[in-house]
Write a protein that holds these residues in place. Structure first.
Motif, PDB file in Angstrom:
ATOM      1  N   ALA A  64      65.631   5.741 204.450  1.00 45.32           N
ATOM      2  CA  ALA A  64      65.031   4.796 203.517  1.00 45.32           C
ATOM      3  C   ALA A  64      64.354   5.545 202.384  1.00 45.32           C
ATOM      4  O   ALA A  64      64.162   6.771 202.446  1.00 45.32           O
ATOM      5  CB  ALA A  64      64.015   3.914 204.242  1.00 45.32           C
ATOM      6  N   ASP A  65      63.978   4.791 201.345  1.00 48.48           N
ATOM      7  CA  ASP A  65      63.077   5.350 200.343  1.00 48.48           C
ATOM      8  C   ASP A  65      61.645   5.292 200.862  1.00 48.48           C
ATOM      9  O   ASP A  65      60.873   6.228 200.684  1.00 48.48           O
ATOM     10  CB  ASP A  65      63.199   4.570 199.030  1.00 48.48           C
ATOM     11  CG  ASP A  65      64.553   4.762 198.367  1.00 48.48           C
ATOM     12  OD1 ASP A  65      65.163   5.837 198.564  1.00 48.48           O
ATOM     13  OD2 ASP A  65      65.011   3.844 197.671  1.00 48.48           O
ATOM     14  N   HIS A  66      61.300   4.166 201.512  1.00 50.57           N
ATOM     15  CA  HIS A  66      59.956   3.979 202.048  1.00 50.57           C
ATOM     16  C   HIS A  66      60.086   3.425 203.462  1.00 50.57           C
ATOM     17  O   HIS A  66      60.720   2.392 203.668  1.00 50.57           O
ATOM     18  CB  HIS A  66      59.164   3.008 201.166  1.00 50.57           C
ATOM     19  CG  HIS A  66      57.766   2.757 201.653  1.00 50.57           C
ATOM     20  ND1 HIS A  66      56.705   3.569 201.319  1.00 50.57           N
ATOM     21  CD2 HIS A  66      57.259   1.789 202.474  1.00 50.57           C
ATOM     22  CE1 HIS A  66      55.603   3.108 201.885  1.00 50.57           C
ATOM     23  NE2 HIS A  66      55.913   2.033 202.594  1.00 50.57           N
ATOM     24  N   ALA A  67      59.504   4.102 204.430  1.00 46.33           N
ATOM     25  CA  ALA A  67      59.598   3.691 205.830  1.00 46.33           C
ATOM     26  C   ALA A  67      58.206   3.572 206.421  1.00 46.33           C
ATOM     27  O   ALA A  67      57.399   4.505 206.314  1.00 46.33           O
ATOM     28  CB  ALA A  67      60.425   4.684 206.631  1.00 46.33           C
ATOM     29  N   VAL A 112      56.840   8.207 204.152  1.00 45.62           N
ATOM     30  CA  VAL A 112      56.790   7.781 205.548  1.00 45.62           C
ATOM     31  C   VAL A 112      55.352   7.432 205.908  1.00 45.62           C
ATOM     32  O   VAL A 112      54.439   8.230 205.664  1.00 45.62           O
ATOM     33  CB  VAL A 112      57.310   8.882 206.497  1.00 45.62           C
ATOM     34  CG1 VAL A 112      57.279   8.391 207.942  1.00 45.62           C
ATOM     35  CG2 VAL A 112      58.723   9.309 206.103  1.00 45.62           C
ATOM     36  N   VAL A 113      55.178   6.249 206.471  1.00 48.87           N
ATOM     37  CA  VAL A 113      53.876   5.812 206.963  1.00 48.87           C
ATOM     38  C   VAL A 113      53.987   5.665 208.474  1.00 48.87           C
ATOM     39  O   VAL A 113      54.812   4.900 208.976  1.00 48.87           O
ATOM     40  CB  VAL A 113      53.440   4.477 206.330  1.00 48.87           C
ATOM     41  CG1 VAL A 113      52.123   4.007 206.939  1.00 48.87           C
ATOM     42  CG2 VAL A 113      53.314   4.614 204.819  1.00 48.87           C
ATOM     43  N   LEU A 114      53.161   6.416 209.199  1.00 45.35           N
ATOM     44  CA  LEU A 114      53.174   6.369 210.645  1.00 45.35           C
ATOM     45  C   LEU A 114      51.943   5.600 211.122  1.00 45.35           C
ATOM     46  O   LEU A 114      50.806   6.068 210.975  1.00 45.35           O
ATOM     47  CB  LEU A 114      53.176   7.785 211.234  1.00 45.35           C
ATOM     48  CG  LEU A 114      54.390   8.647 210.876  1.00 45.35           C
ATOM     49  CD1 LEU A 114      54.248  10.035 211.496  1.00 45.35           C
ATOM     50  CD2 LEU A 114      55.681   7.983 211.337  1.00 45.35           C
ATOM     51  N   GLY A 115      52.174   4.428 211.695  1.00 43.44           N
ATOM     52  CA  GLY A 115      51.087   3.602 212.189  1.00 43.44           C
ATOM     53  C   GLY A 115      50.754   3.926 213.629  1.00 43.44           C
ATOM     54  O   GLY A 115      51.137   4.972 214.171  1.00 43.44           O
ATOM     55  N   ARG A 116      50.056   3.004 214.292  1.00 33.16           N
ATOM     56  CA  ARG A 116      49.602   3.214 215.665  1.00 33.16           C
ATOM     57  C   ARG A 116      50.772   3.470 216.608  1.00 33.16           C
ATOM     58  O   ARG A 116      51.770   2.766 216.583  1.00 33.16           O
ATOM     59  CB  ARG A 116      48.831   1.986 216.153  1.00 33.16           C
ATOM     60  CG  ARG A 116      47.527   1.723 215.448  1.00 33.16           C
ATOM     61  CD  ARG A 116      46.903   0.439 215.958  1.00 33.16           C
ATOM     62  NE  ARG A 116      47.766  -0.712 215.692  1.00 33.16           N
ATOM     63  CZ  ARG A 116      47.556  -1.920 216.210  1.00 33.16           C
ATOM     64  NH1 ARG A 116      46.552  -2.112 217.048  1.00 33.16           N
ATOM     65  NH2 ARG A 116      48.370  -2.917 215.908  1.00 33.16           N
ATOM     66  N   VAL A 144      61.121  14.628 211.009  1.00 33.64           N
ATOM     67  CA  VAL A 144      60.925  13.926 209.738  1.00 33.64           C
ATOM     68  C   VAL A 144      61.435  14.793 208.604  1.00 33.64           C
ATOM     69  O   VAL A 144      61.097  15.978 208.521  1.00 33.64           O
ATOM     70  CB  VAL A 144      59.439  13.590 209.501  1.00 33.64           C
ATOM     71  CG1 VAL A 144      59.255  12.952 208.124  1.00 33.64           C
ATOM     72  CG2 VAL A 144      58.924  12.644 210.574  1.00 33.64           C
ATOM     73  N   GLU A 145      62.222  14.190 207.746  1.00 38.70           N
ATOM     74  CA  GLU A 145      62.642  14.831 206.501  1.00 38.70           C
ATOM     75  C   GLU A 145      62.120  13.976 205.355  1.00 38.70           C
ATOM     76  O   GLU A 145      62.682  12.949 205.024  1.00 38.70           O
ATOM     77  CB  GLU A 145      64.167  14.946 206.446  1.00 38.70           C
ATOM     78  CG  GLU A 145      64.683  15.730 205.253  1.00 38.70           C
ATOM     79  CD  GLU A 145      66.191  15.867 205.285  1.00 38.70           C
ATOM     80  OE1 GLU A 145      66.850  15.474 204.290  1.00 38.70           O
ATOM     81  OE2 GLU A 145      66.715  16.355 206.299  1.00 38.70           O
ATOM     82  N   GLY A 146      61.015  14.371 204.776  1.00 41.62           N
ATOM     83  CA  GLY A 146      60.346  13.589 203.748  1.00 41.62           C
ATOM     84  C   GLY A 146      58.851  13.844 203.805  1.00 41.62           C
ATOM     85  O   GLY A 146      58.382  14.776 204.470  1.00 41.62           O
ATOM     86  N   THR A 147      58.082  13.000 203.111  1.00 45.10           N
ATOM     87  CA  THR A 147      56.638  13.181 203.019  1.00 45.10           C
ATOM     88  C   THR A 147      55.935  12.093 203.825  1.00 45.10           C
ATOM     89  O   THR A 147      56.156  10.900 203.588  1.00 45.10           O
ATOM     90  CB  THR A 147      56.175  13.110 201.558  1.00 45.10           C
ATOM     91  OG1 THR A 147      56.848  14.114 200.798  1.00 45.10           O
ATOM     92  CG2 THR A 147      54.669  13.327 201.461  1.00 45.10           C
ATOM     93  N   VAL A 148      55.096  12.517 204.775  1.00 48.87           N
ATOM     94  CA  VAL A 148      54.270  11.569 205.526  1.00 48.87           C
ATOM     95  C   VAL A 148      53.028  11.295 204.681  1.00 48.87           C
ATOM     96  O   VAL A 148      52.139  12.155 204.554  1.00 48.87           O
ATOM     97  CB  VAL A 148      53.886  12.132 206.904  1.00 48.87           C
ATOM     98  CG1 VAL A 148      52.976  11.149 207.633  1.00 48.87           C
ATOM     99  CG2 VAL A 148      55.139  12.414 207.725  1.00 48.87           C
ATOM    100  N   VAL A 149      52.967  10.106 204.077  1.00 48.43           N
ATOM    101  CA  VAL A 149      51.884   9.785 203.148  1.00 48.43           C
ATOM    102  C   VAL A 149      50.655   9.227 203.869  1.00 48.43           C
ATOM    103  O   VAL A 149      49.541   9.283 203.338  1.00 48.43           O
ATOM    104  CB  VAL A 149      52.361   8.795 202.072  1.00 48.43           C
ATOM    105  CG1 VAL A 149      53.446   9.421 201.217  1.00 48.43           C
ATOM    106  CG2 VAL A 149      52.859   7.490 202.686  1.00 48.43           C
TER     107      VAL A 149
END
Length: 267
Positions: A211-214, A229-233, A240-245
């Motif tokens: 995705a562009d935004h996950a 990438v947003v990682l919630g609870r 991960v290939e990308g930036t965890v924001v």
């Protein structure tokens, strides 16, 4: 001196009136009540209320089904509404809106302009929706292609889920092969205190997200490729290939091992 020619003779013979087109009369609407059997159904409008069995194909402009419907061939419709248990051996194609409240089982593919379900949809073939698919309940299919997906319930898709956007909330155990869309939001069941005490978990596993935004919460994903990438609870991603924001403290990235529950306690 000869007499002047009449206007009709001067202008030639009058043209014949245009022929009336040979139009076949439209078949009258069909309405079934109670128990009904058909070799096939081919009408503009069809309403069935009861238990209906069709050994061949169903081809309707608009259909409304309540009760139980069994079709031995294919279903082709302009639009179709079912508050019923529907079993179709062949493919299902609805050009416009397709709404199912109950159970739909198919032995082949499903295609619709728009799809709305509340209950169970179990398809042996790929499911394709041109515009929006709103799925509430349980969904099983080899693959799913949509314009936009809204899912609330549980899903088992061994192959790919692809769309212009995917937003899913999994309330029960679910599994997806891969999810591909510009924006993806997946939220699994977050265990509460009672769940933890009795080891009652409803895991959601995904093989791959592109995705562009996950945004991920309470899901277990093997691989994520996304710009953001947003990682919630309780989200867990092995790679991960990308930036965890943004990342919740209970989320994790990397390999993870899980121990079995203590002896005598079942999950």
């Amino acid at each position: 001196m000869s007499a002047p020619a009449s206007s009709a003779s001067a202008s030639g013979p009058r043209p014949a009136p245009p022929a009336t087109p040979n139009r076949r009369p439209r078949p009258p609407p069909v309405q079934d009540r109670g128990i009904a059997f058909h070799d096939a159904v081919r009408v503009d409008r069809w309403r069935a209320d009861g238990t209906v069995k069709v050994s061949g194909d169903v081809e309707v402009g608009a259909g409304e089904v309540t009760g139980t419907l069994s079709v031995g061939g294919k279903v082709f419709a302009g639009e179709l509404t079912a508050r019923a248990t529907v079993e179709v051996d062949g493919p299902v194609e609805v050009r416009g809106a397709f709404s199912v409240r109950g159970i739909l089982r198919t032995g082949s593919t499903v295609r619709a302009g728009e799809l709305t379900t509340a209950g169970v949809l179990r398809s042996a073939g790929a499911v394709t929706v041109d515009r929006t698919a709103t799925l509430r309940g349980t969904f099983h299919a080899p693959s799913l292609s949509v314009g936009f997906l809204l899912l609330d319930g549980a899903a088992e898709v061994a192959g790919e889920v692809r769309g212009g956007g995917v937003r899913a909330e999994f309330r029960h155990r679910s599994s997806l092969g891969s999810v591909v869309a510009p924006r993806v939001r997946l939220r699994g069941h977050v265990p509460n205190l009672v769940d933890r005490v009795f080891f009652h978990f409803e895991p959601t596993t995904v093989g791959r997200v592109e995705a562009d935004h996950a945004e991920l919460e309470a899901v277990d994903v093997e691989f994520v490729r996304a710009k953001e990438v947003v990682l919630g609870r309780h989200a867990h991603v092995r790679e991960v290939e990308g930036t965890v924001v943004r990342r919740h403290p209970t989320s994790s990235v990397g390999p993870e091992s899980k121990s079995p529950p203590p002896y005598g306690i079942r999950r």
